[in-house]
Motif scaffolding. Sequence first.
Motif, PDB file in Angstrom:
ATOM      1  N   GLY A 290       4.065  -5.715  39.436  1.00 22.62           N
ATOM      2  CA  GLY A 290       5.077  -6.700  39.063  1.00 22.62           C
ATOM      3  C   GLY A 290       5.954  -6.251  37.910  1.00 22.62           C
ATOM      4  N   ILE A 291       6.564  -7.218  37.270  1.00 24.35           N
ATOM      5  CA  ILE A 291       7.338  -6.952  36.051  1.00 24.35           C
ATOM      6  C   ILE A 291       6.876  -7.979  35.031  1.00 24.35           C
ATOM      7  CG2 ILE A 291       9.309  -8.419  36.702  1.00 24.35           C
ATOM      8  CD1 ILE A 291      10.938  -5.910  35.361  1.00 24.35           C
ATOM      9  N   LYS A 292       6.734  -7.566  33.811  1.00 21.47           N
ATOM     10  CA  LYS A 292       6.173  -8.453  32.795  1.00 21.47           C
ATOM     11  C   LYS A 292       7.293  -9.265  32.143  1.00 21.47           C
ATOM     12  CE  LYS A 292       2.032  -6.707  33.494  1.00 21.47           C
ATOM     13  NZ  LYS A 292       2.272  -5.952  34.703  1.00 21.47           N
ATOM     14  N   LEU A 293       7.311 -10.556  32.426  1.00 24.04           N
ATOM     15  CA  LEU A 293       8.356 -11.424  31.882  1.00 24.04           C
ATOM     16  C   LEU A 293       8.289 -11.494  30.364  1.00 24.04           C
ATOM     17  CD1 LEU A 293       8.234 -14.053  34.683  1.00 24.04           C
ATOM     18  CD2 LEU A 293      10.329 -12.982  33.893  1.00 24.04           C
ATOM     19  N   LYS A 294       7.085 -11.271  29.800  1.00 25.46           N
ATOM     20  CA  LYS A 294       7.002 -11.316  28.330  1.00 25.46           C
ATOM     21  C   LYS A 294       7.756 -10.138  27.712  1.00 25.46           C
ATOM     22  CE  LYS A 294       2.304  -9.387  28.296  1.00 25.46           C
ATOM     23  NZ  LYS A 294       0.896  -9.730  27.998  1.00 25.46           N
ATOM     24  N   LEU A 295       7.873  -9.028  28.438  1.00 27.23           N
ATOM     25  CA  LEU A 295       8.677  -7.905  27.938  1.00 27.23           C
ATOM     26  C   LEU A 295      10.162  -8.274  27.963  1.00 27.23           C
ATOM     27  CD1 LEU A 295       9.200  -5.007  27.003  1.00 27.23           C
ATOM     28  CD2 LEU A 295       9.069  -4.284  29.395  1.00 27.23           C
ATOM     29  N   ILE A 296      10.614  -8.871  29.051  1.00 24.39           N
ATOM     30  CA  ILE A 296      12.020  -9.303  29.137  1.00 24.39           C
ATOM     31  C   ILE A 296      12.329 -10.282  28.000  1.00 24.39           C
ATOM     32  CG2 ILE A 296      13.699 -10.580  30.545  1.00 24.39           C
ATOM     33  CD1 ILE A 296      12.223  -9.457  33.026  1.00 24.39           C
ATOM     34  N   ASN A 297      11.410 -11.218  27.767  1.00 33.07           N
ATOM     35  CA  ASN A 297      11.580 -12.210  26.713  1.00 33.07           C
ATOM     36  C   ASN A 297      11.650 -11.555  25.334  1.00 33.07           C
ATOM     37  OD1 ASN A 297      11.932 -14.925  26.150  1.00 33.07           O
ATOM     38  ND2 ASN A 297       9.784 -15.245  25.689  1.00 33.07           N
ATOM     39  N   ALA A 298      10.785 -10.566  25.105  1.00 35.46           N
ATOM     40  CA  ALA A 298      10.777  -9.861  23.815  1.00 35.46           C
ATOM     41  C   ALA A 298      12.062  -9.056  23.621  1.00 35.46           C
ATOM     42  CB  ALA A 298       9.559  -8.942  23.723  1.00 35.46           C
ATOM     43  N   LEU A 299      12.586  -8.475  24.695  1.00 33.38           N
ATOM     44  CA  LEU A 299      13.832  -7.706  24.584  1.00 33.38           C
ATOM     45  C   LEU A 299      15.031  -8.614  24.314  1.00 33.38           C
ATOM     46  CD1 LEU A 299      13.279  -5.097  27.445  1.00 33.38           C
ATOM     47  CD2 LEU A 299      13.480  -4.581  25.008  1.00 33.38           C
ATOM     48  N   PHE A 300      15.048  -9.794  24.894  1.00 34.01           N
ATOM     49  CA  PHE A 300      16.153 -10.725  24.659  1.00 34.01           C
ATOM     50  C   PHE A 300      16.077 -11.387  23.282  1.00 34.01           C
ATOM     51  CE2 PHE A 300      17.204 -10.618  29.205  1.00 34.01           C
ATOM     52  CZ  PHE A 300      18.594 -10.801  29.177  1.00 34.01           C
ATOM     53  N   ASN A 301      14.871 -11.509  22.720  1.00 33.69           N
ATOM     54  CA  ASN A 301      14.725 -12.322  21.509  1.00 33.69           C
ATOM     55  C   ASN A 301      14.147 -11.601  20.299  1.00 33.69           C
ATOM     56  OD1 ASN A 301      15.501 -15.073  22.565  1.00 33.69           O
ATOM     57  ND2 ASN A 301      13.936 -14.512  24.039  1.00 33.69           N
ATOM     58  N   GLY A 302      13.507 -10.446  20.514  1.00 39.04           N
ATOM     59  CA  GLY A 302      12.841  -9.763  19.420  1.00 39.04           C
ATOM     60  C   GLY A 302      13.601  -8.545  18.922  1.00 39.04           C
ATOM     61  N   ARG A 303      12.993  -7.879  17.954  1.00 36.91           N
ATOM     62  CA  ARG A 303      13.587  -6.632  17.436  1.00 36.91           C
ATOM     63  C   ARG A 303      13.026  -5.458  18.251  1.00 36.91           C
ATOM     64  NH1 ARG A 303      12.491  -9.433  12.249  1.00 36.91           N
ATOM     65  NH2 ARG A 303      14.475 -10.078  11.308  1.00 36.91           N
ATOM     66  N   PHE A 304      12.352  -4.533  17.600  1.00 35.92           N
ATOM     67  CA  PHE A 304      11.848  -3.346  18.300  1.00 35.92           C
ATOM     68  C   PHE A 304      10.726  -3.728  19.272  1.00 35.92           C
ATOM     69  CE2 PHE A 304      13.448  -1.718  14.203  1.00 35.92           C
ATOM     70  CZ  PHE A 304      14.361  -0.784  14.676  1.00 35.92           C
ATOM     71  N   CYS A 305      10.703  -3.037  20.417  1.00 38.09           N
ATOM     72  CA  CYS A 305       9.620  -3.213  21.382  1.00 38.09           C
ATOM     73  C   CYS A 305       8.884  -1.889  21.552  1.00 38.09           C
ATOM     74  CB  CYS A 305      10.157  -3.667  22.737  1.00 38.09           C
ATOM     75  SG  CYS A 305      10.597  -5.404  22.767  1.00 38.09           S
ATOM     76  N   LEU A 306       7.572  -1.936  21.349  1.00 37.61           N
ATOM     77  CA  LEU A 306       6.725  -0.761  21.545  1.00 37.61           C
ATOM     78  C   LEU A 306       5.795  -1.057  22.716  1.00 37.61           C
ATOM     79  CD1 LEU A 306       5.475   1.973  20.751  1.00 37.61           C
ATOM     80  CD2 LEU A 306       4.119   0.758  19.020  1.00 37.61           C
TER      81      LEU A 306
END
Length: 371
Positions: A290-306
Amino acid sequence: MTDQHLHIISFDIPYPPNYGGVVDVFYKIKALSAIGVKIHLHCFQYGRLRSAELDKLCISVNYYQRRTTKLKLFSKLPYIVSSRQSEELITNLLKDDFPILMEGLHTTLYINDKRLSGRKIIVRSHNIEHEYYRQLAAIERNPFRKWYFKSEAKKLEAYEPVLKYAAFVAAISPAENNYLTNKYGNSFYLPAFHSNNKVNSLAGKGNYALYHGNLSVGENNKAALFLVKEVFNEFDFTLIIAGNNPSSELEKALKNNPAIELKSDLSVEVMHDLIKNAHINILPTFQSTGIKLKLINALFNGRFCLVNSMMVEDTGLGGLCSVADSPAEMKKAILELKAQVFTAEMISRRDELLQKQFNNVVNAKLLMEKI
């Protein structure tokens, strides 16, 4: 232009949109409604309450009780399919000849029913389900649940060829689209629908890393334990782990580490603030489906993603994240990101790239073009 009508069969009541699968369903409904599609929604109900919010977006909303008797565990059909059976659903679908969108393999029991012969049926694939259930079985410790996941994986693999009866299968990730196209030849990529219209990330720096997810899910528990035991052990940077129903194993593992804080049973607003104010949203996964919606959410709303490689493999999102796999690589990446400032230029670039793939209205139009 004549009105466009669409039946949508949902595996669960898609409001509130507070877990992966229903997030995609709810925001798809919202985007389709915004472009003028008349939606006739059908929901299987088991535990969640009926929602007036759905009445605002749909022409009609019908509810059907999911049949969760344990006898269905011994059916040749997958339990997630056989438990979603309703003659009332068929009766309602036969009142017109509008196209039908079946959400997930879960809702496809009637895909080859002679009564629906000649109807245009589209299936939304949320996962390669048998792979997903195999991976659930691999990390499950409870003997009954492990047996159930293994049994369901076998049944789902045998059942999956019903997808050939769909006019189209709307795959949620590029990897799934490749798999389904090779097997059935009727798939197209329809990116995940989500709650964001634009990137809302804050410029500047935060003072903690965040891991978030439903901690009662085995995969998320495993990822959280990996961070606690192997990445943030003897490491001078605060980690907040946020999510519902943490395991006793996780609670015990972080007891002796004052740099790690566990927050559970948070409201959507509090979780949103944690994502937004973190310096790093750290999201490893050990399940590549699948695709992790929490990653999409973090990219739209957060700073750096690791993330690790498995989180972004075949998603097209790797270029927006820092990617590290081993504990040593993750520690190195955290130290590098800790020293950086998240800039307005980074926000602008991220928004530009995400809008190309994850614009809900554009993707709702793509779906209706196919229909």
